[in-house]
Design a protein around this motif. Structure first.
Motif, PDB file in Angstrom:
ATOM      1  N   ASP A 122       0.806  -1.225   0.000  1.00  0.00           N
ATOM      2  CA  ASP A 122       0.000   0.000   0.000  1.00  0.00           C
ATOM      3  C   ASP A 122       0.841   1.278   0.000  1.00  0.00           C
ATOM      4  OD1 ASP A 122       0.958   0.197   2.585  1.00  0.00           O
ATOM      5  OD2 ASP A 122      -0.969  -0.170   3.556  1.00  0.00           O
ATOM      6  N   VAL A 123       2.170   1.144  -0.066  1.00  0.00           N
ATOM      7  CA  VAL A 123       3.033   2.330  -0.135  1.00  0.00           C
ATOM      8  C   VAL A 123       2.971   2.897  -1.544  1.00  0.00           C
ATOM      9  CG1 VAL A 123       5.437   3.114  -0.065  1.00  0.00           C
ATOM     10  CG2 VAL A 123       4.576   1.573   1.697  1.00  0.00           C
ATOM     11  N   PRO A 124       2.683   4.196  -1.684  1.00  0.00           N
ATOM     12  CA  PRO A 124       2.551   4.767  -3.034  1.00  0.00           C
ATOM     13  C   PRO A 124       3.878   4.806  -3.781  1.00  0.00           C
ATOM     14  CG  PRO A 124       2.449   6.492  -1.361  1.00  0.00           C
ATOM     15  CD  PRO A 124       2.435   5.193  -0.628  1.00  0.00           C
ATOM     16  N   ALA A 125       3.792   4.732  -5.093  1.00  0.00           N
ATOM     17  CA  ALA A 125       4.981   4.884  -5.927  1.00  0.00           C
ATOM     18  C   ALA A 125       5.437   6.340  -5.871  1.00  0.00           C
ATOM     19  CB  ALA A 125       4.672   4.478  -7.360  1.00  0.00           C
ATOM     20  N   GLY A 126       6.718   6.549  -6.133  1.00  0.00           N
ATOM     21  CA  GLY A 126       7.232   7.914  -6.141  1.00  0.00           C
ATOM     22  C   GLY A 126       8.716   7.941  -5.870  1.00  0.00           C
ATOM     23  N   GLU A 127       9.328   9.105  -6.142  1.00  0.00           N
ATOM     24  CA  GLU A 127      10.775   9.236  -6.023  1.00  0.00           C
ATOM     25  C   GLU A 127      11.214  10.027  -4.802  1.00  0.00           C
ATOM     26  OE1 GLU A 127      12.292  10.894  -9.604  1.00  0.00           O
ATOM     27  OE2 GLU A 127      11.568   9.256 -10.874  1.00  0.00           O
ATOM     28  N   ASP A 128      10.411  11.031  -4.394  1.00  0.00           N
ATOM     29  CA  ASP A 128      10.858  11.901  -3.309  1.00  0.00           C
ATOM     30  C   ASP A 128       9.649  12.470  -2.579  1.00  0.00           C
ATOM     31  OD1 ASP A 128       9.886  14.006  -4.954  1.00  0.00           O
ATOM     32  OD2 ASP A 128      11.847  14.204  -5.910  1.00  0.00           O
ATOM     33  N   GLU A 129       9.898  13.456  -1.712  1.00  0.00           N
ATOM     34  CA  GLU A 129       8.841  13.985  -0.845  1.00  0.00           C
ATOM     35  C   GLU A 129       7.673  14.594  -1.617  1.00  0.00           C
ATOM     36  OE1 GLU A 129      10.946  18.324   0.024  1.00  0.00           O
ATOM     37  OE2 GLU A 129      10.891  16.783   1.577  1.00  0.00           O
ATOM     38  N   ASP A 130       7.901  14.977  -2.850  1.00  0.00           N
ATOM     39  CA  ASP A 130       6.812  15.532  -3.652  1.00  0.00           C
ATOM     40  C   ASP A 130       5.752  14.491  -3.983  1.00  0.00           C
ATOM     41  OD1 ASP A 130       8.022  18.032  -3.679  1.00  0.00           O
ATOM     42  OD2 ASP A 130       9.125  17.622  -5.514  1.00  0.00           O
ATOM     43  N   ASP A 131       6.102  13.219  -3.848  1.00  0.00           N
ATOM     44  CA  ASP A 131       5.171  12.137  -4.180  1.00  0.00           C
ATOM     45  C   ASP A 131       4.538  11.505  -2.944  1.00  0.00           C
ATOM     46  OD1 ASP A 131       5.673  12.278  -7.010  1.00  0.00           O
ATOM     47  OD2 ASP A 131       7.605  11.313  -6.629  1.00  0.00           O
ATOM     48  N   ASN A 132       4.810  12.061  -1.752  1.00  0.00           N
ATOM     49  CA  ASN A 132       4.171  11.555  -0.541  1.00  0.00           C
ATOM     50  C   ASN A 132       2.693  11.910  -0.532  1.00  0.00           C
ATOM     51  OD1 ASN A 132       6.687  10.649   0.237  1.00  0.00           O
ATOM     52  ND2 ASN A 132       7.119  12.416   1.534  1.00  0.00           N
ATOM     53  N   VAL A 133       1.916  11.141   0.200  1.00  0.00           N
ATOM     54  CA  VAL A 133       0.457  11.296   0.212  1.00  0.00           C
ATOM     55  C   VAL A 133      -0.001  11.783   1.591  1.00  0.00           C
ATOM     56  CG1 VAL A 133      -1.749  10.096  -0.011  1.00  0.00           C
ATOM     57  CG2 VAL A 133       0.157   9.511  -1.537  1.00  0.00           C
ATOM     58  N   GLU A 134      -0.760  12.859   1.610  1.00  0.00           N
ATOM     59  CA  GLU A 134      -1.294  13.358   2.872  1.00  0.00           C
ATOM     60  C   GLU A 134      -2.481  12.504   3.306  1.00  0.00           C
ATOM     61  OE1 GLU A 134      -3.585  17.330   4.454  1.00  0.00           O
ATOM     62  OE2 GLU A 134      -1.772  17.629   3.215  1.00  0.00           O
ATOM     63  N   LEU A 135      -2.420  11.989   4.535  1.00  0.00           N
ATOM     64  CA  LEU A 135      -3.492  11.168   5.072  1.00  0.00           C
ATOM     65  C   LEU A 135      -4.523  11.991   5.830  1.00  0.00           C
ATOM     66  CD1 LEU A 135      -1.419   8.124   6.453  1.00  0.00           C
ATOM     67  CD2 LEU A 135      -2.625   8.305   4.260  1.00  0.00           C
ATOM     68  N   ARG A 136      -4.065  12.981   6.615  1.00  0.00           N
ATOM     69  CA  ARG A 136      -4.996  13.787   7.414  1.00  0.00           C
ATOM     70  C   ARG A 136      -4.263  14.998   7.972  1.00  0.00           C
ATOM     71  NH1 ARG A 136      -4.285   8.813   9.635  1.00  0.00           N
ATOM     72  NH2 ARG A 136      -2.846   8.669  11.413  1.00  0.00           N
ATOM     73  N   ARG A 137      -5.046  15.960   8.426  1.00  0.00           N
ATOM     74  CA  ARG A 137      -4.521  17.148   9.101  1.00  0.00           C
ATOM     75  C   ARG A 137      -5.233  17.324  10.427  1.00  0.00           C
ATOM     76  NH1 ARG A 137      -2.871  22.088   5.058  1.00  0.00           N
ATOM     77  NH2 ARG A 137      -2.049  20.804   3.358  1.00  0.00           N
ATOM     78  N   ASN A 138      -4.531  17.962  11.343  1.00  0.00           N
ATOM     79  CA  ASN A 138      -5.143  18.284  12.627  1.00  0.00           C
ATOM     80  C   ASN A 138      -4.741  19.697  13.010  1.00  0.00           C
ATOM     81  OD1 ASN A 138      -5.001  18.343  15.828  1.00  0.00           O
ATOM     82  ND2 ASN A 138      -6.458  16.744  15.246  1.00  0.00           N
ATOM     83  N   GLY A 139      -5.708  20.490  13.391  1.00  0.00           N
ATOM     84  CA  GLY A 139      -5.438  21.860  13.802  1.00  0.00           C
ATOM     85  C   GLY A 139      -5.340  22.805  12.613  1.00  0.00           C
ATOM     86  N   THR A 140      -5.625  24.066  12.902  1.00  0.00           N
ATOM     87  CA  THR A 140      -5.558  25.109  11.872  1.00  0.00           C
ATOM     88  C   THR A 140      -4.418  26.060  12.186  1.00  0.00           C
ATOM     89  OG1 THR A 140      -7.956  24.985  11.578  1.00  0.00           O
ATOM     90  CG2 THR A 140      -6.840  26.958  10.747  1.00  0.00           C
ATOM     91  N   PRO A 141      -3.520  26.272  11.240  1.00  0.00           N
ATOM     92  CA  PRO A 141      -2.423  27.220  11.492  1.00  0.00           C
ATOM     93  C   PRO A 141      -2.955  28.580  11.927  1.00  0.00           C
ATOM     94  CG  PRO A 141      -1.974  25.971   9.509  1.00  0.00           C
ATOM     95  CD  PRO A 141      -3.373  25.615   9.923  1.00  0.00           C
ATOM     96  N   ARG A 142      -2.325  29.137  12.929  1.00  0.00           N
ATOM     97  CA  ARG A 142      -2.743  30.426  13.477  1.00  0.00           C
ATOM     98  C   ARG A 142      -2.521  31.550  12.469  1.00  0.00           C
ATOM     99  NH1 ARG A 142       0.856  33.008  18.291  1.00  0.00           N
ATOM    100  NH2 ARG A 142       0.093  35.162  18.171  1.00  0.00           N
ATOM    101  N   ARG A 143      -3.470  32.482  12.447  1.00  0.00           N
ATOM    102  CA  ARG A 143      -3.328  33.673  11.604  1.00  0.00           C
ATOM    103  C   ARG A 143      -2.655  34.784  12.410  1.00  0.00           C
ATOM    104  NH1 ARG A 143      -6.281  33.820   6.925  1.00  0.00           N
ATOM    105  NH2 ARG A 143      -7.788  32.123   6.587  1.00  0.00           N
TER     106      ARG A 143
END
Length: 431
Positions: free
Chosen positions: A112-133
């Motif tokens: 289940d690891v995605p194909a790719g060469e470097d960090e540009d091909d990583n897959v985001e699974l989820r986020r938590n929290g909103t960056p402060r303005r």
């Protein structure tokens, strides 16, 4: 380390898995060494049988007075003895070459690891929290007024050179509080066993977790031969090296806060400002040793342990599934946690949590005895940062910065700081 039998059974699948890491086919080279080794072993066994037969016939020839046959057989025994020794030496040489080749090959990525060469091909699974303005341009950690007196790169350079730092005062205390908070959380809430280990190890320990033989340039070796650990993964995982444990002993879950040392080979010019990338840093490391049937669930559990630390610190983060080309050599699958750094206006890695399957266990010869008996089997190992203390400090400082130059600290740290809640613009811990 890879199972040679699995490579024999399906060399094409082995090469295809390595191709996902960007590696060329290597099974033919492995199998050639394996075939040569096995052929020499078989030839030695055949010669041994011939030697044994000749040895039995020597006495009979002597007894019947057949001197010519006696001398021929005696010479044959001597020749076979020399042949066996030569074949065994050659087989051992082939075996060493095969072992070294297998040690140099990275783990096979999970399906289940995605194909790719470097960090540009990583897959985001989820986020938590909103960056402060911010209503102003946020600063990087080393430019914050509250921090400048407590984070001295010039003094460190005088002592040790580039990529070191001296922390003092409020900044040093917050750094210590973070490590203590992480350990307490992992022990009291996540069920990990706090462990103290050496930071100097032998070659065998580095080989066991995969830092050697291929990645020695990434670490430091002393003149006496010890290696400074790049992570407590090395010591914690090797606690089961050369062991056969009972299944009832599993799972084992360890956590340690240690100094770590990395040469940062190949990172010239990257993150040279501040303390994001240092030669010496502190990290709270988690390691799990589990039954193979439990390793998938354990990977998710360990990831949640690391995520929980960020959530308690109220730091925005995202969880990434690394592509095959961006994973570490020992991993089958890796989740990276990336924390939001407002000073850089981007997410940066703060933890990697990896499942290694039996790859490290084979290198360490770490096994368990199944309940009810049966042949010992290889354990599964996992590791993860829980978290990198210095990078967490950076995130706390940058996310808590105020326009007046002070830093508001996460509530969960207040008990570790004697009830103090901020670092003033002058660099003092205050309520």
């Amino acid at each position: 380390m890879h199972d040679i039998r699995a490579i024999r059974d399906n060399p094409d699948a082995f090469d295809a898995a390595l191709a996902r890491r960007g590696m060329s086919s290597v099974s033919s080279q492995i199998l050639a060494l394996d075939d040569a080794r096995r052929a020499k072993i078989h030839a030695a066994e055949t010669a041994k049988a011939q030697q044994n037969r000749a040895s039995k016939e020597v006495g009979a020839a002597k007894g019947r007075g057949d001197e010519a046959e006696f001398e021929r057989l005696r010479a044959l025994v001597a020749d076979k003895k020399a042949e066996i020794a030569r074949l065994n030496d050659e087989a051992q040489a082939e075996d060493r070459a095969l072992h070294q080749l297998l040690l140099s090959i990275p783990n096979l990525p999970h399906d289940d690891v995605p194909a790719g060469e470097d960090e540009d091909d990583n897959v985001e699974l989820r986020r938590n929290g909103t960056p402060r303005r911010f209503n102003y341009t946020p600063k990087e950690h080393y430019d914050l007024p509250a921090v400048k007196n407590g984070m001295d790169f010039e003094a460190a350079a005088k002592l040790s050179g580039a990529r070191f730092v001296v922390l003092s005062g409020a900044v040093a205390r917050v750094h210590r509080a973070l490590a203590q908070f992480m350990l307490d959380t992992h022990v009291e809430e996540h069920g990990l066993t706090e462990t103290m280990t050496p930071v100097l190890v032998r070659d065998e320990a580095m080989i066991g977790t995969g830092q050697l033989p291929k990645f020695g340039e990434d670490s430091y070796q002393t003149t006496t031969g010890w290696w400074l650990i790049p992570t407590a993964e090395v010591t914690l995982t090797n606690l089961v090296a050369d062991c056969i444990v009972e299944q009832s002993y599993l799972p084992r879950r360890y956590v340690a806060d240690t100094q770590c040392f990395r040469s940062e080979a190949g990172s010239a010019g990257r993150d040279t400002a501040g303390m994001l990338r240092q030669h010496q840093f502190e990290k709270v490391e988690m390691v799990s040793v589990v039954h193979p049937d439990e390793s998938e669930a354990e990977h998710q559990r360990m990831t949640r342990c690391a995520e929980a630390i960020l959530e308690k610190l109220e730091l925005p983060y995202r969880t990434m599934l690394l592509c095959a080309g961006d994973m570490g050599a020992g991993a089958r699958r890796t989740h990276d946690l990336e924390v939001w750094l407002p000073g850089q206006d981007r997410y940066r890695e703060i933890s990697s949590v990896s499942t290694c399957g039996d790859y490290q266990a084979r290198r360490m010869n770490a096994r368990f005895r199944p309940e009810g008996g049966g042949k010992p089997e290889f354990l599964h190992t996992l590791n993860g940062s829980g978290l990198a203390v210095g990078r967490t400090l950076i995130a706390v400082l940058e996310n808590g910065q105020e326009e007046d130059g002070s830093v508001t600290l996460p509530e969960v740290l207040h008990p570790y700081l004697g009830g103090r809640t901020r670092i003033s613009a002058e660099g003092e811990l205050v309520r």
